[in-house]
Design an enzyme around this catalytic site. Structure first.
Site, PDB file in Angstrom:
ATOM      1  N   HIS A 148       4.293 -29.019 -39.367  1.00 30.28           N
ATOM      2  CA  HIS A 148       3.209 -28.365 -38.631  1.00 30.28           C
ATOM      3  C   HIS A 148       2.090 -29.357 -38.300  1.00 30.28           C
ATOM      4  O   HIS A 148       1.695 -29.514 -37.143  1.00 30.28           O
ATOM      5  CB  HIS A 148       2.656 -27.208 -39.477  1.00 30.28           C
ATOM      6  CG  HIS A 148       1.524 -26.463 -38.837  1.00 30.28           C
ATOM      7  ND1 HIS A 148       1.694 -25.249 -38.212  1.00 30.28           N
ATOM      8  CD2 HIS A 148       0.212 -26.761 -38.726  1.00 30.28           C
ATOM      9  CE1 HIS A 148       0.522 -24.838 -37.734  1.00 30.28           C
ATOM     10  NE2 HIS A 148      -0.404 -25.745 -38.039  1.00 30.28           N
ATOM     11  N   GLU A 149       1.600 -30.031 -39.326  1.00 34.07           N
ATOM     12  CA  GLU A 149       0.488 -30.963 -39.110  1.00 34.07           C
ATOM     13  C   GLU A 149       0.924 -32.126 -38.238  1.00 34.07           C
ATOM     14  O   GLU A 149       0.136 -32.654 -37.447  1.00 34.07           O
ATOM     15  CB  GLU A 149      -0.078 -31.464 -40.446  1.00 34.07           C
ATOM     16  CG  GLU A 149      -0.654 -30.361 -41.348  1.00 34.07           C
ATOM     17  CD  GLU A 149      -1.663 -29.448 -40.658  1.00 34.07           C
ATOM     18  OE1 GLU A 149      -2.319 -29.890 -39.696  1.00 34.07           O
ATOM     19  OE2 GLU A 149      -1.789 -28.281 -41.071  1.00 34.07           O
TER      20      GLU A 149
ATOM     21  N   HIS B   9       0.206 -33.963 -30.584  1.00 36.52           N
ATOM     22  CA  HIS B   9      -0.681 -33.482 -29.517  1.00 36.52           C
ATOM     23  C   HIS B   9      -1.826 -34.492 -29.295  1.00 36.52           C
ATOM     24  O   HIS B   9      -2.265 -34.705 -28.171  1.00 36.52           O
ATOM     25  CB  HIS B   9      -1.242 -32.123 -29.946  1.00 36.52           C
ATOM     26  CG  HIS B   9      -1.762 -31.251 -28.831  1.00 36.52           C
ATOM     27  ND1 HIS B   9      -2.391 -30.054 -29.079  1.00 36.52           N
ATOM     28  CD2 HIS B   9      -1.772 -31.403 -27.491  1.00 36.52           C
ATOM     29  CE1 HIS B   9      -2.746 -29.509 -27.926  1.00 36.52           C
ATOM     30  NE2 HIS B   9      -2.385 -30.300 -26.946  1.00 36.52           N
TER      31      HIS B   9
HETATM   32 ZN   LIG Z   1      -2.374 -25.710 -37.380  1.00 35.88          ZN
END
Ligand SMILES: [Zn+2]
Length: 671
Positions: free
Chosen positions: A461-462, A468
């Site tokens: 997730h991180e 991004h």
């Molecule tokens: Zn998040």
């Protein structure tokens, strides 16, 4: 000697020189940086030339470089490696920073220049990206009240100050109620509790100076207690105390505070020209319109409620077999669901763990990024703020793209949770800068360090947030990387979690710490199946909270939020044995601050998109389809906030997402 934080950083990739920065350097560096930023802002505002994009917007973008340096270093260490000196600095800095930024938004000469540019926007010949930065900058000022005058401006200030203190009071009352309640457990009251829960209960007791184990209202203790305690009477007492947080009467009662907050938010939205606070809040979100949020939540509500009702029947039957009559109650759900989980999934967490080595999972996250986006990761040997930190030079085709830092282990000086932040964001103006991105987690140390399934998901997730930032390719820092709408920002991170679940990734990287053997197929199947367990319950408790949040902020503010909550739940047909995930008197997401007010839906909004976006890969050649990967980078991971998020999503997918993939992912789809 000049302050090392504000000096030029003569380090590889201009990473902050942590080893030459002392805690005493922060306060003078901040004062100097704030003064410099103020002078820059004043100069922009007082420019005798008529406003242009370059002398106003671009100048604002370039201002505050010293401040960026101070804050990036300070907040990195304050969050991930704090100490009493840093905590004291943080308390001293936060009012200073609040005053600094509110003075900028209240600067009338500056706002006059922005307003003039905004009025001429169609005649300025701006690129799409510049037009968007102008719109966002102007809108940010307007939303903070810059266009208000006289009595309205004064009232806005009053409301803002009052809301800040009400939010703090709400959070403190909640903490007080959580701290003040505990229940001692005698030896014969430990029935059903596994060793790890008893240990946690003993540790909690020791911390409170009690002779034996206790239950407290901390989620990490009460949830396992409700899952495992076979004493129905004690589960009831604990559950009811948990549900009463913030609603116990007396000085810590939050119900009147909630009503006042909602009334003030309604007034604030009115002053700024919006029909309701939800309209104000959603203006900057991808969802835009409260009606669309409601439609999404209701599309999920029906199937989730149906699943929960069916599950309630199964659980009631199990309870009958235990010889308990009467209705299945909220304090029974987790207990029977846990029994059912064991019966149906028998996933042994202890046997799973050796397959999830931290270093192998980092390799897995990197390898997916190599296959999808052509990124390469080379370890960097540099001094960071803590010896546990590791850094990598991220390149593509030999070209430096970013520095990635991983700070994975839990320690007393680190706040809880996991997060991704950019110590430096990508930008091209006023000069080209490459990102320095950090992932901070709280995994247990070990030799080798082993992760739980949840930990591994967190790591992916991180890392999705980090991609991004690292793949960002925009001109201006204010729209770079994760500077996007709140209901869009979790798309890259939640989407990346899907690659952890790709069987070929697990087979290659989930290898046993001792034997090196790949995870057996039946274990892999169990892991993937267990992820959907009890989704009816989880979806119902979440969606109910999101719908109550939305109802609070749409239309006229309710005079009695508790009555409004009851009305919303009755209309929905809330299942008897499920409570809201966060009931009003302890709904800190929406009352302790306004980050998630009328935006609690955004977790699910992002999940709708991540499920639908991953389905795009599955519909093509699979999880590593090169065209889909290229489109993901081109339209979502590289674009930051340079375009409207709905436009970006449509560019990637050809259409907006529907809820089908989410329902399928949660195991709630019909048939
Ligand atoms: Zn998040």
């Amino acid at each position: 000697m000049s302050n090392p934080i504000l000096a030029t950083w003569a380090t590889p990739f201009q990473i902050a020189p942590f080893d030459s920065i002392a805690d005493d350097d922060f306060a003078p560096a901040l004062d100097q940086a704030l003064a410099e930023h103020r002078a820059e802002i004043d100069a922009i505002a007082a420019n005798p030339e008529p406003p242009t994009f370059a002398n106003t917007i671009e100048a604002l973008e370039g201002a505050g470089q010293g401040l960026d340096k101070v804050l990036s270093v300070f907040f990195t260490v304050a969050g991930a490696d704090s100490n009493p000196a840093r905590e004291a600095l943080q308390r001293a800095f936060s009012p200073k920073l609040a005053a600094h930024f509110s003075a900028i938004s209240a600067n009338k000469t500056l706002f006059a220049r922005l307003a003039a540019l905004w009025d001429q926007r169609d005649d300025l010949g701006l690129t799409d990206e510049r037009a968007r930065v102008l719109m966002l900058t102007h809108r940010g000022f307007v939303r903070s009240g810059a266009a208000l005058e006289g009595a309205e401006e004064a009232r806005m200030k009053e409301i803002t100050a009052r809301l800040a203190s009400l939010g703090t009071a709400f959070a403190q009352n909640l903490l007080a109620d959580e701290r003040d309640w505990s229940m001692d457990l005698a030896e014969d009251e430990l029935q059903g509790l596994p060793e790890f829960v008893i240990d946690a209960a003993r540790a909690a007791g020791a911390e409170k100076g009690r002779p034996g184990p206790i239950v407290t209202l901390s989620r990490s203790l009460i949830v396992p207690f409700l899952q495992f305690s076979s004493r129905r009477d004690l589960r009831q007492v604990a559950y009811q105390a948990w549900g009463a947080r913030g609603a116990n009467g007396g000085e810590t009662d939050n119900r009147d505070i909630a009503a006042e907050i909602l009334a003030l938010r309604g007034e604030q939205a009115g002053l700024l020209g919006y029909d309701s606070f939800a309209d104000f809040k959603l203006e900057t979100e991808m969802a835009r319109d409260p009606g669309r949020v409601r439609d999404l939540l209701m599309a999920v509500w029906g199937p989730a409620r149906a699943r929960a009702e069916a599950d309630a029947e199964v659980l009631t039957k199990m309870m009958r077999e235990d010889g308990v009559n009467g209705e299945l109650e909220p304090w029974d759900w987790r207990y029977y669901a846990q029994k059912r989980r064991l019966a149906e999934h028998d996933l042994d967490e202890a046997a799973l763990k050796p397959y999830l080595q931290l270093d192998r999972m980092i390799e897995a996250a990197f390898a997916c990024a190599t296959r999808l986006f052509g990124l390469n990761f080379k370890p960097l040997d540099i001094a960071l703020y803590h010896p546990d930190c590791r850094a990598w030079d991220v390149t593509r085709n030999g070209k430096h793209l970013a520095v990635f830092i991983g700070d994975y282990f839990s320690r007393a000086s680190k706040r809880s949770g996991a997060w991704c932040s950019a110590m430096r964001s990508q930008a091209k103006v006023p000069h080209a800068q490459t990102p320095v991105v950090i992932n901070v987690c709280n995994f247990a140390k070990g030799d080798p360090a082993l992760l739980s399934w949840d930990d591994a998901r967190t790591l992916f997730h991180e890392f999705g947030h980090a991609l991004h930032q690292m793949l960002s390719d925009v001109t201006y820092e204010s729209i770079s990387g994760t500077s996007v709408a709140r209901d869009f920002v979790e798309l890259p991170s939640q989407l990346y979690e899907h690659w952890l679940e790709v069987p070929e990734v697990l087979t290659k990287f989930a290898t046993h710490a001792d034997t090196g053997q790949a995870m057996p197929r039946d274990m892999l199947d169990k892991v993937l199946a267990a992820a959907n367990f009890d989704m009816g319950f989880q979806t119902v408790e979440y969606v109910a909270s999101a719908l109550v949040d939305l109802a609070f902020h749409q239309g006229k503010a309710p005079a009695d939020p508790m009555a409004k909550q009851a009305e919303v739940l009755a209309k929905l047909g809330m299942p008897h044995a499920i409570g809201m995930r966060h009931a009003t008197p302890h709904f800190a997401h929406i009352f302790a601050g306004d980050g998630y007010s009328s935006a609690y839906y955004s977790y699910m909004w992002s999940e709708v998109m991540d499920a639908d976006a991953f389905a795009a890969f599955e519909e093509a050649a699979g999880p590593f389809d090169p065209e889909r990967a290229a489109a993901l980078e081109k339209f979502i991971l590289s674009t930051g906030g340079s375009k409207d998020p709905a436009e970006l999503y449509i560019a990637f997918r050809g259409r907006l997402p529907g809820v089908e993939a989410l329902l399928k992912g949660r195991g709630l789809a019909a048939g």
